[in-house]
Design an enzyme around this catalytic site. Structure first.
Site, PDB file in Angstrom:
ATOM      1  CB  SER A  27      -0.959  -0.040   1.195  1.00  0.00           C
ATOM      2  OG  SER A  27      -1.985   0.910   1.059  1.00  0.00           O
TER       3      SER A  27
ATOM      4  CG  ASP B  25      -4.402  -1.627   0.358  1.00  0.00           C
ATOM      5  OD1 ASP B  25      -3.251  -2.096   0.379  1.00  0.00           O
ATOM      6  OD2 ASP B  25      -4.737  -0.621   1.007  1.00  0.00           O
TER       7      ASP B  25
END
Length: 414
Positions: free
Chosen positions: A66, A215
C-alpha cells in the site's frame, strides 16, 4: 515469450555474508511515519559512505504494501542518471504536498453532511489524482528496471488470490513485468477508499494478462515474510546470486521492518459494541472502517509474530528490527485524514519513535516489550547502518577479487 530478467547494480549476497531486507507497512497518510525513520537511516549511511549513498544501494530486497509500496517505488525507480528518483529525505515533503490532494478533505457545508451515503454509492475517493501523480512520476518504468529487487503484494479480486509483484518472479513469469505505476496504484487501492485498479499487460508474443487489483494490505499489510519467502524461493532454486545460503538460513538475513503505527491500545472496538452491527456498521463506524481495520491489523500482527518466532528460534533476534508504535489514538490513527495539522503530528510521531526504546514481541503473550538492553530505535538504526555499510564494502571487495581471479585464469589459458 520475452524474458526480461531483472538486472540490478548491487553486488549479490553471494559476494557477502548477509541477505538484507527492508520492509515497509501500509497505512495511508501514516506513511509519513516511515518516511521520518527512513530519512534517519539513510542519513546514517551517508555519514559512513558519503552523500550519494541511497537505501537502494544497501538492500537486496525492499518490500512495501500500500503506502509502503509507493515508498518502495520512490526509493528504487531510477531517474535519468540511473540513481534513485527520490532520496529518503524527500518522502516526508512528498507526503505533505500530495496527501491533501490524494485524500481531499470536505470543507464548508460538505463537511457537515453525513459520510455514509457517499460510502454506500461508491469509494470514498476517486483516486484520479493518485493515478495521474504516479503515472507522471514513475512513467514507463517497469518492474525489471528498479535499482534493487522489490516485492509488492496486491490482491486480485477476480482470481480471489494474492498477486505478488516480485523482481525475482520475473525469472519465471515475465507477465508480471508491468509498469511500476500500475503496481503502486493496485497495492494502494484500499476497499471503500479507492476503486480497484484494472489493467492488462501484453508480452512480446501477444499474450495478454489481466489484473484486477485491490490493496495489498488485505494480503499482507506487513510484507516482511513475503519478502523473506521471495528470497528463500531463490535459494531453493539455486539462484547463483544467493551463493551457499541454505533454504531456511534466516540467521543470515538482516531485516528492518518499519510500521506506520496502530491503535491496538486504543481498543476502539469490543464484542459488546459490535454485537448489534449489521453490514453497514462493519463498513462504517464513527469515521472508521472496522472490517478493514481488523483485516489490516491482524495481517501485520501475525506476520510480526511469525517473524519474531523465526529469528528467536535461530537465536538471531539482533538481526531483526521492528519499529512500530501501537499507541496511536484519535486523528493520527486514521489512514486518510490529510489535514496540515494531522500530517505534521504524524511527522512528530515518527521523530518520537526514533527515540523510543527498541521493542520486541513476547512470543508467548503477543505483547510488545522493551529489549533487555536500554537501547533506542535511533541507536539501533545506527548499528544496523554500520552493518549494512560493512556488508556493502565486503561485497565490493570480494567481487573485485573474483573478477581479478577470473581475469588471471583467462590469461593463463591463453
Amino acid at each position: 515469450m520475452e524474458n526480461k530478467s531483472p538486472s540490478k547494480k548491487n553486488k549479490p549476497p553471494s559476494c557477502g555474508s548477509l541477505v538484507t531486507i527492508l520492509s515497509l507497512d501500509g497505512g495511508g497518510v501514516r506513511g509519513i511515519i516511515a518516511g521520518v525513520i527512513l530519512a534517519f537511516l539513510e542519513k546514517q549511511l551517508q555519514e559512513l559512505d558519503g552523500e550519494e549513498a541511497r537505501l537502494a544501494d544497501y538492500f537486496d530486497v525492499i518490500a512495501g504494501t500500500s503506502t509502503g509500496g509507493l515508498v518502495t517505488a520512490m526509493l528504487t525507480v531510477p531517474d535519468e542518471t540511473g540513481r534513485p528518483h527520490f532520496a529518503a529525505k524527500d518522502i516526508v515533503p512528498f507526503y505533505l504536498e500530495h496527501c491533501p490532494k490524494i485524500f481531499p478533505q470536505p470543507t464548508g457545508v460538505l463537511a457537515l453532511l453525513p459520510k455514509l451515503p457517499k460510502l454506500l454509492s461508491g469509494p470514498k475517493y476517486s483516486g484520479k489524482y493518485l493515478r495521474n501523480l504516479l503515472s507522471k512520476l514513475l512513467g514507463e518504468t517497469r518492474l525489471h528496471q528498479t535499482l534493487t529487487n522489490i516485492v509488492i503484494p496486491t490482491f486480485d479480486i477476480k482470481k480471489l488470490q494474492p498477486t505478488i509483484f516480485s523482481s525475482y518472479q520475473l525469472l519465471v513469469d515475465p507477465s508480471l513485468d508491468v509498469k511500476v505505476s500500475d503496481i503502486c496504484i493496485g497495492t494502494s487501492a484500499a476497499p471503500t477508499f479507492f476503486p480497484p485498479h484494472y489493467f492488462s499487460n501484453e508480452d512480446s508474443q501477444g499474450n495478454k494478462t489481466e489484473f484486477n487489483l485491490v490493496d495489498g494490505a488485505v494480503t499482507a499489510n506487513n510484507p516482511t515474510l513475503v519478502a523473506m519467502t521471495a528470497v528463500s524461493k531463490q535459494i531453493v532454486k539455486n539462484n547463483p546470486d544467493m551463493g551457499k545460503l541454505k533454504p531456511l538460513g534466516f540467521d543470515r538475513f538482516l531485516v528492518i521492518s518499519i510500521g506506520t503505527g496502530s491503535t491496538k491500545r486504543e481498543e476502539k472496538y469490543s464484542a459488546k459494541k459490535a454485537a448489534k452491527w449489521g453490514i453497514i456498521s462493519w463498513l462504517y463506524d464513527d469515521g472508521s472502517t472496522p472490517i478493514l481495520d481488523i483485516t489490516m491489523e491482524s495481517s501485520r500482527d501475525m506476520i510480526h509474530y511469525h517473524s519474531s518466532v523465526v529469528f528467536k528460534a535461530l537465536q538471531s533476534e539482533d538481526k531483526y528490527l521492528r519499529i512500530d508504535d501501537d499507541t496511536l489514538e484519535g486523528d493520527v490513527s486514521t489512514m486518510d485524514l490529510a489535514t496540515k495539522s494531522n500530517l505534521e503530528n504524524l511527522q512528530k510521531i515518527g521523530e518520537k519513535m526514533l527515540t523510543n526504546r527498541v521493542m520486541q514481541m513476547n512470543i508467548d503473550t503477543g505483547v510488545y516489550e522493551p529489549v533487555a538492553e536500554n537501547i533506542t530505535n535511533d541507536e539501533q538504526l545506527k548499528r544496523y547502518a554500520k552493518i549494512l555499510s560493512d556488508e556493502r564494502k565486503l561485497r565490493r571487495l570480494r567481487s573485485d577479487t573474483m573478477i581479478k581471479d577470473s581475469s588471471n585464469e583467462s590469461q593463463e589459458i591463453k
